[in-house]
Design a protein around this motif. Structure first.
Motif, PDB file in Angstrom:
ATOM      1  N   UNK A   1       0.874  -1.258   0.173  1.00  0.00           N
ATOM      2  CA  UNK A   1      -0.077   0.010  -0.145  1.00  0.00           C
ATOM      3  C   UNK A   1       0.742   1.268  -0.099  1.00  0.00           C
ATOM      4  N   UNK A   2       2.099   1.058   0.218  1.00  0.00           N
ATOM      5  CA  UNK A   2       3.156   2.177   0.380  1.00  0.00           C
ATOM      6  C   UNK A   2       2.838   3.041   1.363  1.00  0.00           C
ATOM      7  N   UNK A   3       2.342   2.510   2.672  1.00  0.00           N
ATOM      8  CA  UNK A   3       2.338   2.918   3.767  1.00  0.00           C
ATOM      9  C   UNK A   3       3.150   2.621   4.872  1.00  0.00           C
TER      10      UNK A   3
ATOM     11  N   UNK B   1      -9.040   5.334   4.780  1.00  0.00           N
ATOM     12  CA  UNK B   1      -8.426   6.655   4.389  1.00  0.00           C
ATOM     13  C   UNK B   1      -9.224   7.170   3.144  1.00  0.00           C
ATOM     14  N   UNK B   2      -8.922   8.334   2.870  1.00  0.00           N
ATOM     15  CA  UNK B   2      -9.483   8.803   1.778  1.00  0.00           C
ATOM     16  C   UNK B   2      -9.091   7.865   0.208  1.00  0.00           C
ATOM     17  N   UNK B   3     -10.041   7.666  -0.499  1.00  0.00           N
ATOM     18  CA  UNK B   3      -9.970   7.114  -1.795  1.00  0.00           C
ATOM     19  C   UNK B   3      -9.975   5.543  -1.686  1.00  0.00           C
TER      20      UNK B   3
ATOM     21  N   UNK C   1     -11.659  -5.252   3.797  1.00  0.00           N
ATOM     22  CA  UNK C   1     -10.883  -6.616   2.938  1.00  0.00           C
ATOM     23  C   UNK C   1      -9.376  -6.492   3.342  1.00  0.00           C
ATOM     24  N   UNK C   2      -8.549  -5.272   3.238  1.00  0.00           N
ATOM     25  CA  UNK C   2      -7.370  -5.153   3.664  1.00  0.00           C
ATOM     26  C   UNK C   2      -6.946  -5.419   4.740  1.00  0.00           C
TER      27      UNK C   2
ATOM     28  N   UNK D   1      -4.981  14.152   8.048  1.00  0.00           N
ATOM     29  CA  UNK D   1      -3.576  13.993   7.856  1.00  0.00           C
ATOM     30  C   UNK D   1      -3.400  12.501   8.028  1.00  0.00           C
ATOM     31  N   UNK D   2      -4.179  11.545   8.758  1.00  0.00           N
ATOM     32  CA  UNK D   2      -3.910  10.377   8.753  1.00  0.00           C
ATOM     33  C   UNK D   2      -4.099   9.651   7.465  1.00  0.00           C
ATOM     34  N   UNK D   3      -4.962  10.322   6.608  1.00  0.00           N
ATOM     35  CA  UNK D   3      -5.122   9.609   5.461  1.00  0.00           C
ATOM     36  C   UNK D   3      -4.056   9.482   4.419  1.00  0.00           C
ATOM     37  N   UNK D   4      -3.129  10.870   4.677  1.00  0.00           N
ATOM     38  CA  UNK D   4      -1.681  10.940   3.792  1.00  0.00           C
ATOM     39  C   UNK D   4      -0.739   9.920   4.156  1.00  0.00           C
ATOM     40  N   UNK D   5       0.080   9.653   2.925  1.00  0.00           N
ATOM     41  CA  UNK D   5       1.233   8.751   2.942  1.00  0.00           C
ATOM     42  C   UNK D   5       2.342   9.356   4.108  1.00  0.00           C
ATOM     43  N   UNK D   6       2.168  10.574   3.960  1.00  0.00           N
ATOM     44  CA  UNK D   6       3.317  11.084   4.806  1.00  0.00           C
ATOM     45  C   UNK D   6       3.060  11.345   6.159  1.00  0.00           C
ATOM     46  N   UNK D   7       1.996  10.862   6.536  1.00  0.00           N
ATOM     47  CA  UNK D   7       1.512  11.005   8.087  1.00  0.00           C
ATOM     48  C   UNK D   7       2.662  10.740   9.096  1.00  0.00           C
ATOM     49  N   UNK D   8       2.468  11.485  10.066  1.00  0.00           N
ATOM     50  CA  UNK D   8       3.479  11.249  11.216  1.00  0.00           C
ATOM     51  C   UNK D   8       2.840  11.052  12.441  1.00  0.00           C
ATOM     52  N   UNK D   9       3.190  10.011  13.275  1.00  0.00           N
ATOM     53  CA  UNK D   9       2.668   9.827  14.598  1.00  0.00           C
ATOM     54  C   UNK D   9       3.009  10.866  15.403  1.00  0.00           C
ATOM     55  N   UNK D  10       1.889  11.219  16.366  1.00  0.00           N
ATOM     56  CA  UNK D  10       1.746  12.448  17.214  1.00  0.00           C
ATOM     57  C   UNK D  10       1.464  12.061  18.793  1.00  0.00           C
TER      58      UNK D  10
END
Length: 545
Positions: A152-154, A174-176, A184-185, A266-275
């Motif tokens: 998934x590139x995540x 996530x979005x999309x 399923x995933x 933000x959580x939908x983005x692949x660049x998401x950073x834990x906080x």
């Protein structure tokens, strides 16, 4: 609830449709045998209505498992079976099959604090698992979807230090992604094991607005008494895994510099950073466990064929509801008093036949369905009939769509897996009813009611659900309407506008199917090419199938 004007117009339309339905009644049953027509004439609307109304009355206090009302309901159903001439098939010559269960409830000592604010059980939070008693206070870290997947590139976790912290995890795609696609995933790759491997000591699940079930609904549905077998009641998870309602979820992000909606984006983005989040979570859980017996109610009609009477068709409908909770009665009229009314009306009609069907007929009102099909599994694992000679199971459990108007479509959940499907289709067409494929496959209905324990023992089974709608979209709309307003709520009562002939249609379908199975020279069989194809009666389904 719909408006008064809409109700009036619907009643007018229903009357017009009913007139058309009655006028075609002769042709609708033209493919039925003389015995089948006599059988359906003896399936009485009055019986369905009387039994449903009685079981859904306040007298039985919602028929709660391990509550007084549940025990009263079991005894009353047994008296109905006896009056109808069914023979007892329970323990020690009675109609009752007893099973030991354990109730677990949180005591008043239980307290959950988000920062300094106390969260209310059943409104702000609920337990996702049967939790052990514990006292912990931990920092919180937002990990988004918690997904680490090259495919998934995540990598939602990045280099976050989860050790000793409670992870805040997004429930919803996530979005999309659709909720169905994301399910399923996540069914294949759950985030939870990885979070615990990385040192998390608990998980808070918070909805992002795109989840399959809204979190206020989940919290309400899961913050109830826990009922389990004595063995399962000992399996208590030592770490907090908690659902948060929508308002409580929003409070997580107070002081973080962003609102919950921004955090979910933000959580939908692949660049998401834990906080790391500002509030801590303090959990103090104390519970009480009580063991007692609940009861399936079992009666039978002996078959007429000297050889085939050793085999049986089993009919099921769960009688339990949620009982008394916080001073409110959950009468469970559509789920599932009406299923018992329909099943027992079928039993009554069979009992009046001068020549009984060739195979025997077993009728089981199951307990504890609402807590994981416990009564159904107990019967399937401790059968009151030789399990290798139970040829099929027909189950009734639904959302009361059959009383919303004349039946146009009917779903036979499980029809695609066995030869019962072709038989179901033929009977449906005899009634000018269109067989409908599972309209909500993403909800896994086939595994969620008391037919499924029979499937796990290799027995072909169907669950019958009727609909007044002619399209899949119409069915889903009615399903969602019931789920949002009455499903597992005190509002699931008998209403004056119920269309009782629709319930009779469902009972007729169950009766005719049962009769044809009982008369057939061969037993139903699994069709080739599906995951149940290799099962034989008496098998135990392999884990994970």
């Amino acid at each position: 609830m719909i408006s008064e004007t809409t109700t009036y117009l619907r009643k007018c339309i229903v009357l017009l449709i009913l007139a058309a339905f009655v006028s075609t009644g002769v042709s609708a049953q033209s493919r039925l045998s003389a015995d089948e027509k006599r059988l359906t004439r003896n399936i009485k609307v009055s019986t369905i209505k009387q039994i449903t109304t009685e079981l859904a009355s306040d007298r039985f206090e919602g028929r709660g498992t391990l509550q007084r009302g549940g025990d009263m309901a079991a005894s009353w159903i047994a008296s109905q079976m006896k009056a109808m001439g069914l023979k007892p098939l329970g323990d020690n010559g009675t109609y009752l099959q007893s099973l030991p269960l354990v109730e677990t409830v949180f005591t008043d000592e239980t307290e959950v604090l988000l920062g300094s604010e106390k969260l209310v059980y059943g409104k702000d939070w609920s337990a996702g698992l049967l939790l052990a008693d514990m006292s912990v206070e931990r920092k919180l870290i937002f990990v988004g979807h918690g997904m680490v997947s090259d495919e998934l590139g995540r990598n939602d976790l990045k280099d976050a230090d989860l050790r000793g912290k409670i992870a805040v995890l997004v429930d919803g795609p996530p979005r999309n992604y659709t909720a169905e696609k994301w399910k399923v995933i996540t069914d294949k790759t759950s985030a939870l094991p990885l979070l615990f491997q990385r040192g998390a000591v608990g998980v808070l699940l918070v909805g992002n607005g795109r989840e399959l079930y809204k979190h206020d609904f989940i919290v309400d549905q899961t913050a109830r008494r826990n009922i389990a077998t004595p063995e399962k009641a000992k399996e208590r998870f030592p770490l907090p895994v908690v659902f948060l309602g929508d308002a409580a979820g929003a409070k997580l992000f107070e002081g973080s510099g962003m609102r919950i909606g921004e955090a979910m984006d933000d959580a939908s983005d692949l660049e998401f950073q834990p906080m790391e989040l500002k509030p801590s979570l303090k959990v103090h859980l104390r519970s009480k466990q009580t063991e007692a017996n609940s009861h399936n109610v079992v009666g039978f009609i002996e078959g007429s064929d000297p050889v085939l009477k050793s085999e049986a068709v089993v009919f099921t409908a769960h009688y339990d509801g949620f009982g008394l909770l916080n001073g409110k009665i959950y009468n469970g009229a559509a789920d599932n008093a009406i299923g018992n009314g329909e099943m027992l009306a079928v039993a009554e009609a069979f009992s009046k036949m001068k020549v009984k069907p060739k195979r025997s007929l077993v009728f089981v009102s199951t307990t504890s369905e609402e807590y994981g099909l416990l009564g159904g599994y107990y019967f399937a694992q401790n059968p009151k009939w030789d399990i290798t000679k139970i040829v099929a199971n027909l189950n009734l459990d639904g959302i009361g769509t059959e009383i919303m108007g004349p039946i146009k479509n009917m779903v036979g959940f499980g029809a695609e897996y066995s030869t019962l499907g072709a038989m179901f289709n033929d009977v449906a067409r005899s009634y000018n009813i269109t067989p409908m494929e599972d309209p909500i496959p993403e909800q896994g209905v086939f595994g969620r009611s008391d037919h499924y324990p029979f499937v796990t023992r290799g027995i072909p089974a169907l669950m019958l659900v009727g609909s007044p709608e002619s399209t899949k979209e119409g069915f889903v709309r009615r399903f969602n309407e019931f789920e949002e307003t009455k499903y597992h709520q005190p509002s699931d009562d008998v209403y004056q506008n119920w269309h009782w002939p629709g319930a009779k249609t469902v009972a007729d379908m169950m009766g005719i199917l049962g009769y044809r199975i009982a008369q057939s020279p061969t037993a139903p069989a699994w069709l080739p090419g599906n995951k149940y194809s290799n099962l034989k009666r008496g098998d135990t389904i392999p884990e994970g199938l």
